[in-house]
Design an enzyme around this catalytic site. Sequence first.
Site, PDB file in Angstrom:
ATOM      1  N   TYR A  94       0.825  -1.209   0.000  1.00 18.89           N
ATOM      2  CA  TYR A  94       0.000   0.000   0.000  1.00 18.89           C
ATOM      3  C   TYR A  94       0.859   1.260   0.000  1.00 18.89           C
ATOM      4  O   TYR A  94       0.753   2.105  -0.892  1.00 18.89           O
ATOM      5  CB  TYR A  94      -0.949  -0.015   1.212  1.00 18.89           C
ATOM      6  CG  TYR A  94      -1.607   1.310   1.487  1.00 18.89           C
ATOM      7  CD1 TYR A  94      -2.412   1.924   0.532  1.00 18.89           C
ATOM      8  CD2 TYR A  94      -1.445   1.957   2.717  1.00 18.89           C
ATOM      9  CE1 TYR A  94      -3.024   3.152   0.775  1.00 18.89           C
ATOM     10  CE2 TYR A  94      -2.052   3.171   2.977  1.00 18.89           C
ATOM     11  CZ  TYR A  94      -2.847   3.773   1.998  1.00 18.89           C
ATOM     12  OH  TYR A  94      -3.439   4.972   2.252  1.00 18.89           O
ATOM     13  N   LYS A 144       1.594   3.983  -3.038  1.00 19.90           N
ATOM     14  CA  LYS A 144       1.181   5.375  -2.792  1.00 19.90           C
ATOM     15  C   LYS A 144       2.379   6.321  -2.939  1.00 19.90           C
ATOM     16  O   LYS A 144       2.237   7.440  -3.458  1.00 19.90           O
ATOM     17  CB  LYS A 144       0.550   5.524  -1.410  1.00 19.90           C
ATOM     18  CG  LYS A 144      -0.839   4.918  -1.277  1.00 19.90           C
ATOM     19  CD  LYS A 144      -1.877   5.587  -2.172  1.00 19.90           C
ATOM     20  CE  LYS A 144      -2.302   6.930  -1.648  1.00 19.90           C
ATOM     21  NZ  LYS A 144      -3.355   7.546  -2.503  1.00 19.90           N
TER      22      LYS A 144
END
Length: 467
Positions: free
Chosen positions: A237, A241
């Site tokens: 994640y 990002k």
Amino acid sequence: MELESVLHFLEDKTILVTGATGFLAKVFVEKILRCQPNVKKLYLLLRATDTESVAHRLHHEVFGKKLFKMQKEKWGEKFSSFLSEKVVAVAGDVSLHNFGIKDQTLIEEMLEEIDIIVHSAATTRLDERFDVAMDTNTIGAYNAINFAKICHKIEIFLHVSTAYVCGEAKGQIPEEPFRMGQTLKSSFELDINLEKQLIKKKLSELQSQNANQETITSIMKEFGTIRANLHGWPNTYVFTKAMGEMVVTNMKGNIPLIITRPTVIIGTLSEPFPGWIEDVRTIDFVFVEYFKGAITSFVGNPKITVDLIPVDMVTNSMIIAMLVHSKNNTSNNLIYHIGTSLRNPIKLSEIQDIMHLYITKNPWLKNYGKSGSLYEKFTFNPNYTEDLEFPQYKGSRLKRIMNMYRPYLHFEGIFDDKNTEKLRMAIKGVGSVERKFNLDPKSIDWKEYLVNVHFPGLLKYSMQPKM
């Protein structure tokens, strides 16, 4: 800065919001419609294949939520017509060029009308498949900034990131952008195109082996973690990002860019009403499982400061950041940490005490009696392994969850928020703005908020059928 200037800024604006069914995006949309019903139009991008499915998702996953109850009370029978006038549901997919929008006339209208893009579409699963996370969090950012560059009158592109793109940094963490190719391990250089090629190669190998979907999912999740760890990030994640940030920063050209980096987003502090939350999110898993009587301990260092931020403070910060940048296009304050660890810190040790205080007075389990006296005190244990057995967790589920959360419940960083403090200073002393757009972490009384707002909100909204 008067309240009128905030409302005037939003008046007659056309805003595109990607990832419109997400928790933060919904609260942002509700705030805009409530504080400035004279906004011109909101284009809400939802993952869907056609107008029928996008309309269904918009109703059930956005405006059908209790989050909009004040709007429904205000407008009554006219609420639907108000929405049809102000809101356009757009079926699309951020992983595709021009979001995969098939209606050419709609694309031309959007390019002509859009003033602001709020790119909040993301997959927030810490252990997402590498290909899925790359498509949404990195390629999605690439497609969104490219779309912004062909909008005729774009004023602001606001990219929603996360404070934890810093990995497992320690000490005070500055609001600084990534350079393209930067990693958290100095001996490596990151090549986003190479990462995309590796994904393609891995998927091709799995398909040639006739692997089933379960196997592909498992291997692609593990592959994402391996690549993230190689470059210094704890999970897929935050790795994807961070790459998304690199892309928008590198490709923005002349477009005024804002990157917001919220910390751990939790339920509303006060707006549109206290305690609204959706689903069991991040640290809420620990709260809920303890309140249900499922666990009495979890991995975590009780001495560390955990950075929690109510979702309405995040949306307020986003709006004021957009306003400030609209008045000063030369602003170099690109990154905004939105959190509480610097100005109103709370330690895990305090949270575990507040958890026990709450549940002994408000037991969730009927057989625990009104006093809740049979609840053991909860503890965060820095050396926690799976020594304590919780039979309802089959196999390795608890171990997997603990491994995912471990970096965040041992996190030793504090997020500097000099840029966000400048936003607070911009509205300081103007009572009407400070009340309507509260960005001040010091206004949170943690014990009051957790015991009387957030924990009851979890029971009311997250543990009931989806509303």
